[in-house]
Design a protein around this motif. Structure first.
Motif, PDB file in Angstrom:
ATOM      1  N   GLU A 198       0.827  -1.206   0.000  1.00 36.30           N
ATOM      2  CA  GLU A 198       0.000   0.000   0.000  1.00 36.30           C
ATOM      3  C   GLU A 198       0.866   1.263   0.000  1.00 36.30           C
ATOM      4  N   ALA A 199       2.014   1.206   0.665  1.00 39.11           N
ATOM      5  CA  ALA A 199       2.936   2.345   0.621  1.00 39.11           C
ATOM      6  C   ALA A 199       3.476   2.522  -0.794  1.00 39.11           C
ATOM      7  N   ALA A 200       3.857   1.415  -1.426  1.00 38.79           N
ATOM      8  CA  ALA A 200       4.349   1.487  -2.807  1.00 38.79           C
ATOM      9  C   ALA A 200       3.273   2.057  -3.728  1.00 38.79           C
ATOM     10  N   ARG A 201       2.027   1.614  -3.538  1.00 35.86           N
ATOM     11  CA  ARG A 201       0.927   2.122  -4.364  1.00 35.86           C
ATOM     12  C   ARG A 201       0.788   3.638  -4.212  1.00 35.86           C
ATOM     13  N   TYR A 202       0.897   4.104  -2.970  1.00 35.51           N
ATOM     14  CA  TYR A 202       0.791   5.543  -2.720  1.00 35.51           C
ATOM     15  C   TYR A 202       1.879   6.304  -3.481  1.00 35.51           C
ATOM     16  N   PHE A 203       3.112   5.850  -3.357  1.00 36.45           N
ATOM     17  CA  PHE A 203       4.207   6.579  -3.987  1.00 36.45           C
ATOM     18  C   PHE A 203       4.136   6.508  -5.517  1.00 36.45           C
ATOM     19  N   VAL A 204       3.769   5.358  -6.048  1.00 39.36           N
ATOM     20  CA  VAL A 204       3.603   5.248  -7.503  1.00 39.36           C
ATOM     21  C   VAL A 204       2.536   6.231  -7.981  1.00 39.36           C
ATOM     22  N   ASP A 205       1.415   6.296  -7.257  1.00 40.40           N
ATOM     23  CA  ASP A 205       0.331   7.209  -7.635  1.00 40.40           C
ATOM     24  C   ASP A 205       0.746   8.674  -7.548  1.00 40.40           C
ATOM     25  N   GLN A 206       1.745   8.956  -6.715  1.00 43.24           N
ATOM     26  CA  GLN A 206       2.258  10.318  -6.594  1.00 43.24           C
ATOM     27  C   GLN A 206       3.331  10.634  -7.637  1.00 43.24           C
ATOM     28  N   GLY A 207       3.627   9.669  -8.500  1.00 46.14           N
ATOM     29  CA  GLY A 207       4.620   9.889  -9.542  1.00 46.14           C
ATOM     30  C   GLY A 207       6.050   9.713  -9.083  1.00 46.14           C
ATOM     31  N   VAL A 208       6.244   9.098  -7.917  1.00 47.55           N
ATOM     32  CA  VAL A 208       7.577   8.893  -7.367  1.00 47.55           C
ATOM     33  C   VAL A 208       8.191   7.625  -7.982  1.00 47.55           C
ATOM     34  N   ALA A 209       9.463   7.685  -8.348  1.00 46.63           N
ATOM     35  CA  ALA A 209      10.177   6.501  -8.807  1.00 46.63           C
ATOM     36  C   ALA A 209      10.283   5.535  -7.633  1.00 46.63           C
ATOM     37  N   THR A 210       9.690   4.369  -7.771  1.00 46.94           N
ATOM     38  CA  THR A 210       9.509   3.453  -6.643  1.00 46.94           C
ATOM     39  C   THR A 210      10.176   2.116  -6.923  1.00 46.94           C
ATOM     40  N   THR A 211      11.049   1.702  -6.006  1.00 46.17           N
ATOM     41  CA  THR A 211      11.664   0.383  -6.065  1.00 46.17           C
ATOM     42  C   THR A 211      11.099  -0.445  -4.920  1.00 46.17           C
ATOM     43  N   ILE A 212      10.443  -1.552  -5.248  1.00 46.97           N
ATOM     44  CA  ILE A 212       9.949  -2.436  -4.201  1.00 46.97           C
ATOM     45  C   ILE A 212      10.854  -3.660  -4.111  1.00 46.97           C
ATOM     46  N   VAL A 213      11.166  -4.027  -2.889  1.00 47.17           N
ATOM     47  CA  VAL A 213      12.078  -5.134  -2.614  1.00 47.17           C
ATOM     48  C   VAL A 213      11.348  -6.122  -1.719  1.00 47.17           C
ATOM     49  N   ASP A 214      11.415  -7.401  -2.070  1.00 46.71           N
ATOM     50  CA  ASP A 214      10.739  -8.400  -1.248  1.00 46.71           C
ATOM     51  C   ASP A 214      11.391  -9.754  -1.465  1.00 46.71           C
ATOM     52  N   VAL A 215      11.281 -10.621  -0.467  1.00 51.64           N
ATOM     53  CA  VAL A 215      11.867 -11.954  -0.553  1.00 51.64           C
ATOM     54  C   VAL A 215      10.978 -12.908  -1.348  1.00 51.64           C
ATOM     55  N   ASP A 216       9.681 -12.616  -1.414  1.00 48.99           N
ATOM     56  CA  ASP A 216       8.721 -13.506  -2.061  1.00 48.99           C
ATOM     57  C   ASP A 216       8.580 -13.121  -3.529  1.00 48.99           C
ATOM     58  N   ASP A 217       9.237 -13.860  -4.406  1.00 48.93           N
ATOM     59  CA  ASP A 217       9.264 -13.483  -5.819  1.00 48.93           C
ATOM     60  C   ASP A 217       7.875 -13.563  -6.451  1.00 48.93           C
ATOM     61  N   ALA A 218       7.077 -14.575  -6.085  1.00 47.92           N
ATOM     62  CA  ALA A 218       5.742 -14.700  -6.667  1.00 47.92           C
ATOM     63  C   ALA A 218       4.869 -13.502  -6.301  1.00 47.92           C
ATOM     64  N   LYS A 219       4.860 -13.128  -5.019  1.00 46.49           N
ATOM     65  CA  LYS A 219       4.086 -11.957  -4.602  1.00 46.49           C
ATOM     66  C   LYS A 219       4.645 -10.678  -5.215  1.00 46.49           C
ATOM     67  N   LEU A 220       5.955 -10.646  -5.401  1.00 42.10           N
ATOM     68  CA  LEU A 220       6.591  -9.482  -6.009  1.00 42.10           C
ATOM     69  C   LEU A 220       6.067  -9.269  -7.421  1.00 42.10           C
ATOM     70  N   ARG A 221       5.932 -10.331  -8.190  1.00 41.35           N
ATOM     71  CA  ARG A 221       5.429 -10.222  -9.561  1.00 41.35           C
ATOM     72  C   ARG A 221       3.957  -9.815  -9.552  1.00 41.35           C
ATOM     73  N   GLN A 222       3.183 -10.341  -8.593  1.00 41.33           N
ATOM     74  CA  GLN A 222       1.789  -9.926  -8.476  1.00 41.33           C
ATOM     75  C   GLN A 222       1.703  -8.432  -8.168  1.00 41.33           C
ATOM     76  N   ALA A 223       2.563  -7.971  -7.258  1.00 33.95           N
ATOM     77  CA  ALA A 223       2.578  -6.550  -6.901  1.00 33.95           C
ATOM     78  C   ALA A 223       2.967  -5.700  -8.094  1.00 33.95           C
ATOM     79  N   GLU A 224       3.925  -6.173  -8.853  1.00 30.47           N
ATOM     80  CA  GLU A 224       4.381  -5.439 -10.037  1.00 30.47           C
ATOM     81  C   GLU A 224       3.219  -5.239 -11.012  1.00 30.47           C
ATOM     82  N   ARG A 225       2.425  -6.298 -11.207  1.00 34.71           N
ATOM     83  CA  ARG A 225       1.274  -6.180 -12.106  1.00 34.71           C
ATOM     84  C   ARG A 225       0.210  -5.250 -11.511  1.00 34.71           C
ATOM     85  N   ALA A 226       0.005  -5.352 -10.197  1.00 33.12           N
ATOM     86  CA  ALA A 226      -1.016  -4.529  -9.555  1.00 33.12           C
ATOM     87  C   ALA A 226      -0.670  -3.043  -9.582  1.00 33.12           C
ATOM     88  N   LEU A 227       0.615  -2.739  -9.565  1.00 33.38           N
ATOM     89  CA  LEU A 227       1.054  -1.341  -9.514  1.00 33.38           C
ATOM     90  C   LEU A 227       1.346  -0.758 -10.886  1.00 33.38           C
TER      91      LEU A 227
END
Length: 252
Positions: free
Chosen positions: A18-47
């Motif tokens: 949700e923090a990443a979503r906020y920053f992306v919506d604000q036009g901020v260059a956002t790097t998300i880092v996570d250990v769970d690669d499957a969830k990471l790809r889902q987040a990438e699509r969602a954002l």
């Protein structure tokens, strides 16, 4: 919003997503880092959205090499860091008498030492003067519960790391704070609220404002700490708990 580039560690789910979503919506260059690669790809699509500057990188905060690589890659893509948001964490419920040593070590390795590793990777990449670091602690750091003693202790340790780091980074005008949410409204707590075996005692009964914390509540506090309006706030822990750690509310 003066932040131009942000790293969100633990950004594939929960508060981090949700923090990443906020920053992306604000036009901020956002790097998300996570250990769970499957969830990471889902987040990438969602954002994903037109014009979004988003990078999703797999890394384990327990592994220094992968943390260093993620920060190097993110900075190479998005430039110097303006903000680091640390939301990674684990909660492994167990009494202290019964908890295994491996679970105890994992709790501190992720909740506190992982933050330290990310700070070390991030600090050389903050641009000159200014910036913000925000860690997600917990109201358990003020009011522990039976069965989560190690978690609570790790969150207290995180708060003190934040305070010490704030003193050390003040000459560079990098502000360091943490937010301390109470129990969050999630699908899990929704199920607990609907459980007829719990009787009439609601989970929100110990919260003066009468409801559970939401991810949006926490993200708004994180976002504020990254703005110029918080320019004189550093080294503190902000409770996002509806008054739960202030004391016991009146019965309705």
């Amino acid at each position: 919003m003066s932040t131009q580039s942000v790293f969100v560690v633990g950004g594939a789910s929960g508060i981090g997503l949700e923090a990443a979503r906020y920053f992306v919506d604000q036009g901020v260059a956002t790097t998300i880092v996570d250990v769970d690669d499957a969830k990471l790809r889902q987040a990438e699509r969602a954002l994903a959205r037109p014009g979004a500057r988003l990078l999703a990188l797999a890394a384990d905060v327990r592994d220094r090499a992968s943390v260093d690589q993620a920060f190097a890659t993110g900075a190479a893509r998005h430039g110097d860091i303006d903000a680091l948001i640390y939301t990674a964490g684990v909660l492994l419920p167990a009494t202290l008498a019964d908890m295994t040593e491996s679970d105890y070590d994992l709790t501190f390795d992720v909740n506190t030492k992982g933050f330290w590793r990310c700070v070390q990777a991030a600090m050389p990449r903050f641009a000159g003067q200014g910036g913000s670091i925000v860690a997600v602690s917990s109201s358990s750091g003020q009011r522990p519960k039976a069965g989560n003693g190690a978690y609570a202790a790790s969150k207290v340790a995180l708060q003190f790391l934040v305070r010490a780091l704030a003193l050390e980074t003040a000459p560079r005008q990098i502000r360091v704070n943490c937010v301390c949410p109470s129990m969050l409204k999630t699908p899990l707590t929704d199920k607990l609220l609907a459980d007829p075996t719990r009787g009439s005692f609601p989970l929100s009964a110990t919260t003066p404002l009468g409801r559970l914390c939401t991810e949006a509540d926490v993200v708004q506090a994180i976002a504020f700490l990254c703005t110029p309006q918080a320019a004189f706030i550093t080294g503190t822990a902000i409770a996002v708990d509806g008054g739960a750690t202030a004391g016991v509310p009146l019965k309705p």
